[in-house]
Design a protein around this motif. Structure first.
Motif, PDB file in Angstrom:
ATOM      1  N   UNK A   6       2.127  -4.953   5.800  1.00  0.00           N
ATOM      2  CA  UNK A   6       1.868  -3.740   5.011  1.00  0.00           C
ATOM      3  C   UNK A   6       2.078  -3.963   3.514  1.00  0.00           C
ATOM      4  N   UNK A   7       2.294  -5.202   3.112  1.00  0.00           N
ATOM      5  CA  UNK A   7       2.571  -5.482   1.695  1.00  0.00           C
ATOM      6  C   UNK A   7       1.361  -5.134   0.828  1.00  0.00           C
ATOM      7  N   UNK A   8       0.189  -5.588   1.266  1.00  0.00           N
ATOM      8  CA  UNK A   8      -1.013  -5.331   0.461  1.00  0.00           C
ATOM      9  C   UNK A   8      -1.301  -3.821   0.415  1.00  0.00           C
ATOM     10  N   UNK A   9      -1.162  -3.167   1.573  1.00  0.00           N
ATOM     11  CA  UNK A   9      -1.410  -1.715   1.618  1.00  0.00           C
ATOM     12  C   UNK A   9      -0.490  -0.986   0.637  1.00  0.00           C
ATOM     13  N   UNK A  10       0.785  -1.415   0.636  1.00  0.00           N
ATOM     14  CA  UNK A  10       1.771  -0.762  -0.231  1.00  0.00           C
ATOM     15  C   UNK A  10       1.423  -1.000  -1.706  1.00  0.00           C
TER      16      UNK A  10
END
Lengths: 257, 212
Positions: A6-10
């Motif tokens: 979820x790093x990119x989404x965040x």
């Protein structure tokens, strides 16, 4: 600390919020943005005007299911209700508003009452015309069809039509000759609305429209922010497709980071 | 009610609750996830309170009509009678009792089915309006509709297998792309809405009238 995958989404969420807050700040400081004219909103005025001339009421229906009255869809619908209420108060037109969710009913009562007050027409506000009919789709639909037929409404506004009876409501409004506006950000019921409505707000239009109606520079700036994020998304999609077609999964790996 | 209670307090609650739920989704901090789960479950409590408010609201509106002898007040009297009878029977005999079941199976069920049946007729008239060929776009729409519908008919699927891949392609490529555009656009709009509420620009969710 960040959940796996979820790093990119965040990061994208933070970027988007950053863009929106910067644009909002610019708008609040007085920077103005010109937006193309959206005929649908002028037509709302005309539809209420037509109802006034013909002496027939305007109807606003919220198709939100009980438990979903806090969804963004419903929140936007309240903004449209506010606009329609003010128009009705200004022109002295009867407004019938219904829903089948109690929390939504409480909010709708507040919006209509305050809108009439804002136009200096508190005495014209009729509490009985804002109705909670039932929390059952069938009963709500049957009641709305009946009101439409009996009162021969001249304009119909239907937002967030998630309810199963939506098609019946839209078709009945068509039959009684009402000018019809509907909108949803989801695909659900979109086809029903497309074939029955005179004006349709799809996807992001429904969010942008609620801000557009206010004519406030800060809200207009947020619409511009929406467009910037949209262009970033399109660019990312194109780059991703090209890179993937070239045989690399780098973008794919970045997205699931 | 002061401005703080009416506008500022809900804004503060909205901002803190949103931030907590969003952070719980993106991080793996157990305490944050527990708070997020608790906040989400509060929705159920609010919904329960809403049922009570709804009952009183319905009673008030219809009682007013009956007491003022407004047009159609007999229907309001019947609504109040049916509502109270259902509550009393449910409380006295239990939700699984034959008496309570009778109300659902022999009153509510047939009425609901009758109303639902009308949707079939409405679907036909909507389809007639939707598939009238007026321009190029409506030709494309009608052809796509015919392809999908023919593919669903077993005899066509077996006799002309070409319809299968074509219908699948329509579903997976143009339809899915269109749906994603609407969904992505909607998600971006949602973010903008969150910003408008957090900044206090959008007040209608608080029951405050719209701007024109």
């Amino acid at each position: 600390m960040i959940a796996s995958g979820r790093t990119f989404q965040f990061a994208f969420l933070l970027l988007s919020l950053g863009v929106l807050f910067v644009l909002l700040r610019m708008g609040m400081k007085g920077k103005t943005f010109s937006l193309r004219k959206l005929p649908v909103f002028d037509s709302m005025d005309q539809a209420v005007g037509r109802a006034t001339e013909t002496g027939r009421p305007v109807m606003f229906n919220l198709g939100t299911y009980p438990g979903s009255e806090g969804t963004p869809e419903a929140i936007n619908a309240y903004a449209y209700l506010g606009h329609v209420s003010r128009l009705c108060a200004r022109y002295g037109t009867r407004l019938i508003a219904t829903c089948f969710s109690v929390p939504a009913f409480v909010v709708m009562q507040g919006v209509v009452r305050e809108s009439f007050a804002a136009e200096g027409k508190s005495d014209k506000y009729v509490a009985e015309d804002v109705m909670y009919l039932s929390d059952q789709a069938g009963a709500w639909g049957a009641a709305v069809w009946g009101i439409m037929e009996r009162d021969r409404i001249a304009a119909h506004f239907f937002f967030d039509p998630m309810v199963a009876m939506a098609l019946g409501v839209l078709e009945t409004a068509q039959r009684v000759g009402a000018i019809q506006f509907s909108g949803s950000a989801y695909m659900w019921r979109l086809s029903d609305m497309a074939v029955t409505s005179d004006y349709l707000l799809v996807g992001e239009e429904i969010y942008a429209g609620a801000a557009y109606l206010t004519k406030e520079p800060s809200q207009m700036a947020v619409i511009v922010g929406q467009d910037i994020i949209k262009w970033i998304s399109i660019a990312m999609t194109l780059v991703g497709a090209l890179v993937f077609a070239a045989g690399s999964d780098a973008v794919l790996k970045l997205i699931v980071l | 009610m002061s401005y703080f209670q009416k506008v500022m307090l809900p804004r503060i609650i909205f901002t803190i609750a949103s931030a907590l739920v969003i952070l719980a989704y993106f991080t793996n901090i157990p305490d944050l996830r527990a708070i997020s789960s608790e906040l989400t479950s509060w929705g159920v409590v609010i919904a329960t309170v809403a049922v009570a408010i709804g009952t009183f609201s319905l009673l008030r509106v219809h009682w007013d009509k009956v007491s003022k002898r407004s047009k159609g007040y007999s229907y309001s009297a019947w609504t109040i009678f049916v509502m109270l009878a259902t509550i009393v029977i449910g409380q006295a005999f239990g939700l699984n009792s034959p008496a309570y079941g009778f109300i659902f199976n022999y009153w509510y069920g047939p009425l609901y089915s009758a109303v639902y049946c009308l949707i079939a007729a409405y679907s036909l008239s909507a389809a007639y309006r939707g598939f009238r060929i007026k321009n190029v776009a409506s030709v494309v729409l009608t052809l796509a509709f015919l392809l999908i519908m023919l593919n669903e008919a077993p005899v066509v699927g077996i006799s002309w297998p070409i319809f299968g891949p074509l219908a699948t392609w329509i579903n997976r490529v143009p339809l899915a792309s269109g749906m994603r555009v609407v969904l992505i656009g909607g998600a971006i709009g949602l973010l903008a809405l969150v910003v408008r509420i957090m900044s206090g620009r959008e007040k209608t969710p608080l029951g405050i009238g719209g701007e024109t």
